[in-house]
Design an enzyme around this catalytic site. Structure first.
Site, PDB file in Angstrom:
ATOM      1  CG  HIS A  56      87.931  33.198  50.181  1.00 16.87           C
ATOM      2  ND1 HIS A  56      89.137  32.791  49.682  1.00 16.87           N
ATOM      3  CD2 HIS A  56      87.309  32.093  50.670  1.00 16.87           C
ATOM      4  CE1 HIS A  56      89.249  31.469  49.845  1.00 16.87           C
ATOM      5  NE2 HIS A  56      88.148  31.032  50.446  1.00 16.87           N
ATOM      6  CG  HIS A 218      89.966  26.956  49.192  1.00 17.68           C
ATOM      7  ND1 HIS A 218      88.960  26.457  48.402  1.00 17.68           N
ATOM      8  CD2 HIS A 218      89.399  27.908  49.965  1.00 17.68           C
ATOM      9  CE1 HIS A 218      87.822  27.067  48.687  1.00 17.68           C
ATOM     10  NE2 HIS A 218      88.070  27.963  49.634  1.00 17.68           N
TER      11      HIS A 218
END
Length: 330
Positions: A56, A218
């Site tokens: 991320h 996700h």
């Protein structure tokens, strides 16, 4: 896979080690290099710890820096760090003023941060926790506490980090973080999936010309799939539930963050930002600060998210304080 990686299983470790070798401002306090802290930690200041899975960047370790977080714990791709790592980071960050944990609302993170905090408190370290759940499309308002934490984390870090940098006490830094979290909402759209390094498989699939409104970072399912429309229409669809729930009206002040999910050009992000500005201008809502770029990504996922914070004098002063890290500059 079309990725510049070596051994898939080593992806997270190699990434973190390269970051540490590239930036002297960051240092590891564990042998696995999954606990990263500021090299210039100041005694007597509240420590701010965040963390979550790899994949991320610049979230989470990218927010370790001046006026932001003091440290981060990093798990494998899209996986929580361990409770032992949380404990080690908390102990490293405590200089007598206590430690504030700020992280997103995900089950594994909550479990392991809580266990790490319990271990720290057994050693006499005072710990407070703020869990951010800003993804407005991931659950309705009556279940807001179950929403995911996404790019809104960046603005919560910014406000809490500024308070800590001023020397505020732990209770006040936690209050600021809670206030920031309560006034920030985000919504995102996915245009193409990320490919997981360890499996080579996409996190989700879309038909040609489709987008997923409300996608998670996700690859969690969104609210609906539909045909891709214009930047202006996508921005309007994403910002509408944010405006409604924040109750924005003429005369209100806001901060705006338009975030790329990893594979969307800046040019497109600026089109989205401009569409939000047009909408707010029509309503008489002022944007006092704006950021456009990559602040919470999902490897090479294509798409964008919009984050809006309703501000007041206190939050604006905190947002305007200087802050930077090796990967992020506000």
């Amino acid at each position: 896979m079309r990725k510049l990686i070596n051994t898939p299983a080593d992806f997270a470790d190699e990434t973190i080690n390269s970051l540490l070798r590239s930036h002297d401002e960051l240092t590891a306090v564990d042998d696995d290099c999954r606990v990263v802290v500021r090299s210039d930690r100041k005694r007597g200041r509240v420590g701010i710890l965040t963390g979550g899975g790899s994949g991320h960047l610049p979230l989470f370790v990218g927010y370790v820096g001046e006026g932001l977080c003091g440290g981060a714990v990093i798990g494998n791709v899209f996986s929580s760090p361990s409770s032992d790592q949380v404990f080690a980071a908390t102990r490293a960050l405590d200089t007598g003023a206590g430690v504030l944990h700020i992280y997103g609302n995900y089950g594994g993170d909550i479990l392991n941060f809580n266990l790490g905090a319990d271990l720290a408190e057994l050693e006499g370290i005072e710990v407070r926790t703020v869990v951010v759940h800003d993804d407005v499309l991931s659950a309705p308002a009556d279940r807001a506490g179950s929403r995911r934490g996404v790019a809104g984390l960046a603005l919560v870090y910014k406000c809490a980090g500024a308070a800590a940098e001023r020397g505020a006490a732990l209770a006040d830094v936690a209050r600021v973080a809670e206030k920031a979290s309560a006034n920030v909402l985000s919504a995102g759209v996915g245009l193409a999936p990320t490919i997981l390094p360890t499996t080579g498989e996409p996190s989700f699939t879309l038909d040609d010309g489709e987008m997923e409104v409300g996608i998670g970072i996700h690859g969690e399912p969104g609210r609906e799939r539909k045909k891709i429309t214009s930047a202006r229409e996508v921005a309007a669809e994403l910002v509408s539930p944010i405006m409604t729930e924040l109750g924005l009206a003429e005369g209100d002040r806001t901060a705006l963050l338009v975030n790329g999910l990893g594979a969307t050009p800046l040019e497109e992000l600026y089109l989205v930002a401009d569409a939000v500005r047009e909408r707010f201008s029509e309503l008489g809502v002022t944007i006092v600060r704006q950021w456009v770029g990559e602040y919470a990504t999902s490897l090479e996922m294509a798409g964008a998210s919009i984050t809006v914070m309703r501000t007041d004098d206190e939050l604006e002063q905190l947002l305007n304080e200087p802050a930077s890290s090796p990967l992020v500059r506000f």
